[in-house]
Design an enzyme around this catalytic site. Structure first.
Site, PDB file in Angstrom:
ATOM      1  N   ASP A  51     -62.288  34.475  32.902  1.00 12.55           N
ATOM      2  CA  ASP A  51     -62.227  34.295  31.538  1.00 12.55           C
ATOM      3  C   ASP A  51     -61.316  33.398  30.824  1.00 12.55           C
ATOM      4  OD1 ASP A  51     -62.009  34.729  28.813  1.00 12.55           O
ATOM      5  OD2 ASP A  51     -61.510  36.907  28.968  1.00 12.55           O
ATOM      6  N   GLU A 130     -38.078  14.017  40.302  1.00 15.49           N
ATOM      7  CA  GLU A 130     -36.723  14.522  40.664  1.00 15.49           C
ATOM      8  C   GLU A 130     -36.610  15.801  39.707  1.00 15.49           C
ATOM      9  OE1 GLU A 130     -34.400  10.826  42.724  1.00 15.49           O
ATOM     10  OE2 GLU A 130     -34.250  11.046  40.321  1.00 15.49           O
ATOM     11  N   GLU A 132     -34.953  18.696  38.001  1.00 18.89           N
ATOM     12  CA  GLU A 132     -33.509  19.264  37.868  1.00 18.89           C
ATOM     13  C   GLU A 132     -33.730  20.650  37.187  1.00 18.89           C
ATOM     14  OE1 GLU A 132     -30.708  15.348  37.494  1.00 18.89           O
ATOM     15  OE2 GLU A 132     -31.484  16.323  35.636  1.00 18.89           O
ATOM     16  N   GLU A 213     -25.977  19.353  40.799  1.00 21.98           N
ATOM     17  CA  GLU A 213     -26.103  18.307  39.743  1.00 21.98           C
ATOM     18  C   GLU A 213     -24.893  18.254  38.989  1.00 21.98           C
ATOM     19  OE1 GLU A 213     -26.649  15.600  38.740  1.00 21.98           O
ATOM     20  OE2 GLU A 213     -28.666  15.108  39.554  1.00 21.98           O
ATOM     21  N   GLU A 221     -30.321  20.119  41.883  1.00 25.57           N
ATOM     22  CA  GLU A 221     -31.512  19.229  42.435  1.00 25.57           C
ATOM     23  C   GLU A 221     -32.074  19.408  43.766  1.00 25.57           C
ATOM     24  OE1 GLU A 221     -31.364  15.496  40.674  1.00 25.57           O
ATOM     25  OE2 GLU A 221     -32.850  14.556  42.184  1.00 25.57           O
ATOM     26  N   HIS A 270     -36.721  12.843  36.528  1.00 25.89           N
ATOM     27  CA  HIS A 270     -36.929  11.214  36.768  1.00 25.89           C
ATOM     28  C   HIS A 270     -38.121  11.105  37.669  1.00 25.89           C
ATOM     29  CE1 HIS A 270     -32.407  11.061  36.472  1.00 25.89           C
ATOM     30  NE2 HIS A 270     -32.760  11.353  35.283  1.00 25.89           N
ATOM     31  N   ARG A 340     -27.682   3.748  34.306  1.00 30.61           N
ATOM     32  CA  ARG A 340     -28.267   5.091  34.217  1.00 30.61           C
ATOM     33  C   ARG A 340     -28.683   5.525  32.554  1.00 30.61           C
ATOM     34  NH1 ARG A 340     -26.904   5.508  39.314  1.00 30.61           N
ATOM     35  NH2 ARG A 340     -28.291   7.069  40.549  1.00 30.61           N
ATOM     36  N   GLU A 358     -37.831   3.748  38.580  1.00 30.67           N
ATOM     37  CA  GLU A 358     -37.668   5.342  38.353  1.00 30.67           C
ATOM     38  C   GLU A 358     -37.605   5.326  36.754  1.00 30.67           C
ATOM     39  OE1 GLU A 358     -33.497   6.334  38.281  1.00 30.67           O
ATOM     40  OE2 GLU A 358     -33.932   8.383  39.245  1.00 30.67           O
ATOM     41  N   ARG A 360     -36.947   7.614  33.603  1.00 26.92           N
ATOM     42  CA  ARG A 360     -35.890   8.387  33.443  1.00 26.92           C
ATOM     43  C   ARG A 360     -35.857   9.459  32.265  1.00 26.92           C
ATOM     44  NH1 ARG A 360     -31.364   7.753  36.603  1.00 26.92           N
ATOM     45  NH2 ARG A 360     -29.871   8.994  35.084  1.00 26.92           N
TER      46      ARG A 360
HETATM   47  N1  GLN Z   1     -29.403  15.123  34.079  1.00 27.36           N
HETATM   48  C1  GLN Z   1     -29.475  13.799  33.943  1.00 27.36           C
HETATM   49  C2  GLN Z   1     -30.988  13.711  33.111  1.00 27.36           C
HETATM   50  O1  GLN Z   1     -30.989  14.595  31.919  1.00 27.36           O
HETATM   51  C3  GLN Z   1     -29.777  13.054  35.284  1.00 27.36           C
HETATM   52  C4  GLN Z   1     -28.530  13.096  36.070  1.00 27.36           C
HETATM   53  C5  GLN Z   1     -28.781  12.241  37.442  1.00 27.36           C
HETATM   54  O2  GLN Z   1     -29.626  12.571  38.106  1.00 27.36           O
HETATM   55  N2  GLN Z   1     -28.191  11.424  37.667  1.00 27.36           N
HETATM   56  O3  GLN Z   1     -31.723  12.936  33.029  1.00 27.36           O
HETATM   57 MG    MG Z   2     -30.635  14.186  39.341  1.00 26.23          MG
HETATM   58 MG    MG Z   3     -32.776   9.779  39.571  1.00 31.97          MG
END
Ligand code: GLN
Ligand code: MG
Ligand code: MG
Length: 469
Positions: A51, A130, A132, A213, A221, A270, A340, A358, A360
């Site tokens: 269902d 990845e 977290e 992390e 992670e 990411h 980053r 990557e 993010r």
């Molecule tokens: N926690 C971070 C984010 O919000 C990433 C941190 C890391 O993996 N360098 O994306």
């Molecule tokens: Mg990370």
């Molecule tokens: Mg990363």
């Protein structure tokens, strides 16, 4: 893996039950369990009726029957059930036509893979997400912690409020942003992560690394090996299932919520990506960061459509509390080989075969099926239309002079904005019939309910800002 393989697993492990699973449009996983006698050749052709009307955003009550069609290649033994139980991931079919149901995210992921092959650009796309997450003892109440109004009842959370926690001295806990990554006893979650990793390996998910992390309060992670789109989508659901259940087995909870703690890092997901043809990595080249022109166009496509992608990759109202400056989460749609704070990082990899990008901004809320498919469809649009991502930004983007900042586009700042962008910018998703208008409209309606519920809720911060005026 075939029917014979499934039958062998049932015999070898004395399986009693077969658990059929699928994910809905929000990324929530569901299951229904049958005795092992359902395993017979017809199951993998005819499927099982269920269902669909109680699944958020799917069919109305008047047309509720749907078909679950298990995919034999996804079989694994559930590590948590008392009786041996075989899990099979399913596609959702419409019983009238026995064709893929247009609102099934896994169906979208499968069509995205087929579209990639038909495009002639590449024959495989690889995804390395990845996700977290935080491990907490339990969550008691949301309020009353000064600017951190989310209170988590946990030894892990003691650092955040020292005085609020009865345990006294909290100097043996990492401080704010202090979680990356001191040895035990500061990292008190090593064993629980190790148990998660062993359980992942037991169901066939290859683990590459695990660590604490950056956030102080038990943020973790676990890195797993990349895979193709649908397979990694399946694996991501199983990974979240395993992480949450190992935490549960240890009397704790795991959450993938993007921003559970105000004032510390949030949880992202990411997504590393590359395209390959005939076994050759198409992202390797001699351009910026060792990338090919094709990879740069792929980034251009993702940036062009990022604000629509946000609707899937940042699919909750909470997602946008993570996308603010200062916490390693991106705001600007820029790329860089090191930075980053950019939405796209080009990781340094010596081996050209592993060259990749990557992205993010995504977080682990929705299924990989929708997030990876949306990213790839945007990337392919970038390649087809040769969309230039502009020049790289190797500066700290959290700290730009206002004139420079103005020129750089950003991700959305709220879920309703992202849903509006998706409404306007959907053609790239519809190429090859991968996403349909029916799905996109139903998704927007479903998610707008969350926006409306949140809009109508008085927020704890509002007491702080307005109560005494
Ligand atoms: N926690 C971070 C984010 O919000 C990433 C941190 C890391 O993996 N360098 O994306
Ligand atoms: Mg990370
Ligand atoms: Mg990363």
């Amino acid at each position: 893996m075939s029917l014979e393989h499934v039958e062998k697993m049932i015999k070898d492990h004395k399986v009693e039950f077969v658990d059929l699973r699928f994910a809905d449009m929000r990324g929530v996983q569901h299951h229904v369990t049958f005795p092992k006698s359902i395993i017979e050749p017809g199951l993998f052709e005819d499927g099982k009726m269920f269902d669909g009307s109680s699944i958020a955003g799917w069919k109305g009550i008047h047309q509720s029957d749907m078909v679950l069609l298990p995919d034999a290649s996804t079989a694994f033994l559930d590590p948590f059930t008392a009786d041996p139980t075989l899990v099979l991931t399913c596609d959702i079919l419409d019983p009238a036509t026995m064709q893929a149901y247009s609102r099934d995210p896994r169906g979208i992921a499968k069509r995205a893979e087929a579209y990639l092959k038909s495009s002639g650009i590449a024959d495989q796309a690889f995804f390395g997400p990845e996700p977290e997450f935080f491990i907490f003892d339990s969550v008691r109440y949301a309020n009353e912690m000064g600017h951190t109004f989310f209170h988590v009842d946990s030894e892990e959370a003691a650092w955040n409020s020292g005085k609020e926690y009865d345990g006294g001295n909290t100097g043996y806990r990492p401080g704010v942003k202090g979680g990356y990554f001191p040895v035990a006893p500061l990292d008190s979650l090593h064993d629980i992560r190790a148990e998660m990793c062993k359980t992942l390996e037991a169901v066939g998910i290859e683990v590459e690394v695990h660590h604490h992390e950056v956030a102080n309060a038990g943020q973790c992670e676990i890195g797993t090996k990349f895979n193709s789109l649908v397979k990694k989508g399946d694996e991501l659901l199983t990974m979240k299932y395993i992480i949450k259940n190992v935490a549960h087995r240890n009397g704790k909870t795991a959450t993938f919520m993007p921003k559970p703690l105000v004032g510390d890092n949030g949880s992202g997901m990411h997504v590393h990506q590359s395209l390959a043809k005939g076994g050759t990595n198409l992202f390797t080249g001699d351009g910026y960061g060792g990338l090919s022109q094709m990879a740069l166009w792929y980034i251009g496509g993702i940036f062009k459509h990022a604000r629509a992608i946000n609707a899937f990759a940042n699919s909750t109202t909470n997602s946008y509390k993570r996308l603010v400056p200062g916490y390693e989460a991106p705001v600007m749609l820029a790329y860089s080989a090191s930075n980053r704070s950019a939405s796209c990082r080009i990781p340094y990899v010596a081996n050209p075969k592993a060259r990749r990008i990557e992205i993010r901004f995504p977080d682990p809320m929705n299924s990989g099926y929708l997030i990876f498919a949306a990213l790839m469809m945007a990337g392919l649009d970038g390649i087809k239309n040769q969309i230039d991502p502009g020049a790289p930004s190797d500066k700290d983007l959290y700290d730009l002079p206002p004139e420079e900042e103005k020129g750089i586009p950003t991700v959305c700042h709220s879920l309703d904005q992202a849903l509006e962008e998706l409404d306007k910018d959907r053609d790239f998703l519809k190429a090859g019939g991968v996403f349909t208008d029916d799905f996109i409209d139903a998704y927007i309606t479903l998610k707008m309910k969350e926006v409306t519920a949140f809009r109508g809720a008085t927020h704890p911060l509002e007491y702080q800002m307005y109560y005494a005026i």
